[in-house]
Write a protein that holds these residues in place. Structure first.
Motif, mmCIF file in Angstrom:
data_model
loop_
_atom_site.group_PDB
_atom_site.id
_atom_site.type_symbol
_atom_site.label_atom_id
_atom_site.label_comp_id
_atom_site.label_asym_id
_atom_site.label_seq_id
_atom_site.Cartn_x
_atom_site.Cartn_y
_atom_site.Cartn_z
ATOM 1 N N GLY A 1 0.813 -1.208 0.000
ATOM 2 C CA GLY A 1 0.000 0.000 0.000
ATOM 3 C C GLY A 1 0.847 1.259 0.000
ATOM 4 N N SER A 2 2.026 1.184 0.591
ATOM 5 C CA SER A 2 2.941 2.334 0.578
ATOM 6 C C SER A 2 3.339 2.701 -0.842
ATOM 7 C CB SER A 2 4.196 2.015 1.397
ATOM 8 O OG SER A 2 3.873 1.669 2.719
ATOM 9 N N VAL A 3 3.585 1.688 -1.663
ATOM 10 C CA VAL A 3 3.965 1.932 -3.050
ATOM 11 C C VAL A 3 2.804 2.548 -3.820
ATOM 12 C CG1 VAL A 3 4.739 0.853 -5.202
ATOM 13 C CG2 VAL A 3 5.625 0.040 -3.007
ATOM 14 N N TYR A 4 1.646 1.912 -3.737
ATOM 15 C CA TYR A 4 0.509 2.366 -4.541
ATOM 16 C C TYR A 4 0.022 3.749 -4.108
ATOM 17 C CZ TYR A 4 0.447 -2.515 -5.989
ATOM 18 O OH TYR A 4 0.806 -3.746 -6.486
ATOM 19 N N ILE B 1 11.341 -0.468 -14.108
ATOM 20 C CA ILE B 1 11.871 -1.835 -14.005
ATOM 21 C C ILE B 1 11.575 -2.425 -12.633
ATOM 22 C CG2 ILE B 1 14.008 -3.181 -13.917
ATOM 23 C CD1 ILE B 1 15.101 -1.310 -16.113
ATOM 24 N N LEU B 2 11.767 -1.630 -11.577
ATOM 25 C CA LEU B 2 11.497 -2.134 -10.227
ATOM 26 C C LEU B 2 10.014 -2.463 -10.046
ATOM 27 C CD1 LEU B 2 13.789 0.153 -8.034
ATOM 28 C CD2 LEU B 2 14.077 -2.293 -8.493
ATOM 29 N N ASN B 3 9.129 -1.676 -10.621
ATOM 30 C CA ASN B 3 7.703 -1.973 -10.519
ATOM 31 C C ASN B 3 7.315 -3.186 -11.349
ATOM 32 O OD1 ASN B 3 5.654 0.079 -9.034
ATOM 33 N ND2 ASN B 3 7.579 1.091 -9.526
ATOM 34 N N ILE B 4 7.994 -3.383 -12.466
ATOM 35 C CA ILE B 4 7.783 -4.608 -13.237
ATOM 36 C C ILE B 4 8.186 -5.824 -12.411
ATOM 37 C CG2 ILE B 4 8.684 -5.932 -15.197
ATOM 38 C CD1 ILE B 4 8.716 -3.286 -16.780
ATOM 39 N N MET C 1 1.654 -1.043 -15.352
ATOM 40 C CA MET C 1 2.519 -2.199 -15.618
ATOM 41 C C MET C 1 2.593 -3.103 -14.398
ATOM 42 S SD MET C 1 3.681 -2.333 -18.688
ATOM 43 C CE MET C 1 5.067 -3.454 -18.464
ATOM 44 N N ASN C 2 2.695 -2.521 -13.216
ATOM 45 C CA ASN C 2 2.747 -3.283 -11.974
ATOM 46 C C ASN C 2 1.500 -4.160 -11.838
ATOM 47 O OD1 ASN C 2 2.541 -4.001 -9.156
ATOM 48 N ND2 ASN C 2 4.001 -2.389 -8.672
ATOM 49 N N ILE C 3 0.338 -3.550 -11.965
ATOM 50 C CA ILE C 3 -0.924 -4.265 -11.743
ATOM 51 C C ILE C 3 -1.178 -5.301 -12.835
ATOM 52 C CG2 ILE C 3 -3.431 -3.996 -11.617
ATOM 53 C CD1 ILE C 3 -2.895 -1.243 -10.298
#
Length: 391
Positions: A222-225, A298-301, A248-250
């Protein structure tokens, strides 16, 4: 109707309903501010959806285990549709809180019970595939929703977004009511055991490990989003770049659900959960130390891939426990643990942001995810896939 057809209709219905929910997801904070809400009230309005879900989850699951699946899902979607009209009525922020609380309550009748129904109909050798398919539909719906919500608001206005959410919920309610067979027609082979008391589920070693992991993972993710847009401002990313990153993450999570579900059917799911959770925590830890669009993307991927690997494994173990504990009972608790994490996350992260800065939000978020990884490793250490449980 065969099981694959039921899964397809159920996935389509829940996915479309979640798309409607996703449409208003990014609009609620803006709507709250327009109604005169300050920072605290905005946070409370956003969190109230999950507050009611978390508080009432212990009751909704056992009720579905006793009274059936179809009527709960169809009723929940119909209530979604009615509440969508209520969203356009508030004249103040306090009224919006009440509507969000009711909306969260209605959601308990849909997703956890749909998960339980999917686990009920899944062939034993395809449990991960079935659970992954439904979860993929949920994630795709939520992923498309925010982008659609922004376009609808900019072109047609706030009220139309709520009406579209209601229309999608009403259509999916009809889909479930018309096309999903009654519980007696396709679940008569399932022996309905008396659901475990909530306390007994929570002290079960394997169930406790999954629930603790879900809470910590949600608190960290949740911190990221929530705060990625603030981190993006710090490193001069545009809003469109942030949108691409989160999408891309989701969507990677969604894409991997069926693949990871098949893998969970063929291996011990605990290995997928442990590997995915630790990988997710490490990627979040890295985010405040890189700069530029490509490194963050890239990190979120990688984060999306990690979560896409871990989620089906957790659902498979939860579904196997549900066969003796009460399917909807444990699915609702699983949902409550996730919701509680998303209640804690914005509050805790907001305090950390004020005290220590946005970089520390991501560092603490990663530590929470890694704590979840440690917990699930310890609690599921002796989980034997062939025995389906670990006491």
């Amino acid at each position: 109707m065969n099981k694959s057809a039921i899964l397809f209709i159920l996935s389509a219905a829940v996915g479309v309903a979640m798309m409607g929910l996703g449409i208003i997801w990014p609009l609620i904070p803006v709507y709250a501010v327009e109604l005169g809400a300050g920072g605290f009230l905005v946070g409370l309005i956003v969190a109230s959806f999950n507050i009611s879900r978390t508080l009432l989850s212990p009751f909704s699951g056992p009720m579905s285990d006793k009274w059936g699946r179809k009527r709960f899902i169809a009723s929940g979607l119909l209530i979604y549709a009615v509440l969508s009209v209520f969203y356009v009525l508030p004249k103040n922020a306090e009224t919006l809180i009440l509507i969000r609380l009711l909306h969260g309550t209605a959601s308990l009748l849909v997703v956890p019970v749909a998960m339980a129904l999917t686990a009920d109909i899944a062939p034993p050798q395809k449990l991960g595939l079935y659970m992954g398919t439904l979860n993929m539909a949920i994630m795709i719906g939520l992923g498309f929703g925010p982008a659609m919500g922004g376009i609808i608001r900019d072109t047609l206005g706030f009220n139309v977004a709520f009406y579209i959410m209601g229309g999608l919920a009403f259509i999916t309610s009809l889909m479930v009511a018309i096309f999903i067979p009654s519980d007696k027609a396709h679940l008569s082979h399932i022996k309905r055991l008396k659901p475990y008391p909530i306390r007994k589920i929570m002290v079960h070693r394997t169930a406790a490990g999954i629930l603790i992991m879900r809470f910590f993972a949600a608190s960290g993710q949740g911190s990221v989003y929530t705060f990625l847009p603030i981190l993006a401002m710090k490193i001069n990313l545009s809003s469109s770049q942030v949108g691409i990153i989160l999408t891309m993450n989701i969507f990677l999570i969604a894409f991997l659900q069926r693949i990871s579900g098949r893998l969970a059917d063929r291996t011990n799911p605990k290995h997928l959960i442990i590997a995915g959770t630790f990988a997710s925590g490490i990627t979040v830890l890295s985010m405040p130390f890189v700069h530029g669009f490509i490194p963050i993307l890239i990190l979120n991927i990688l984060m999306g891939m990690a979560n896409g690997i871990s989620l089906p494994g957790g659902l498979v173990i939860t579904a196997r426990l549900g066969q003796t504990m009460g399917m909807a009972s444990i699915m609702s608790l699983n949902d409550a643990a996730w919701g509680l994490g998303f209640i804690v996350s914005p509050i805790l992260s907001g305090l950390i942001l004020d005290w220590m800065g946005v970089s520390c939000v991501f560092i603490v978020g990663s530590l929470l995810i890694l704590l979840g990884g440690i917990a699930v490793t310890v609690f599921l250490w002796n989980y034997d896939n062939s025995l389906r449980t670990a006491d």
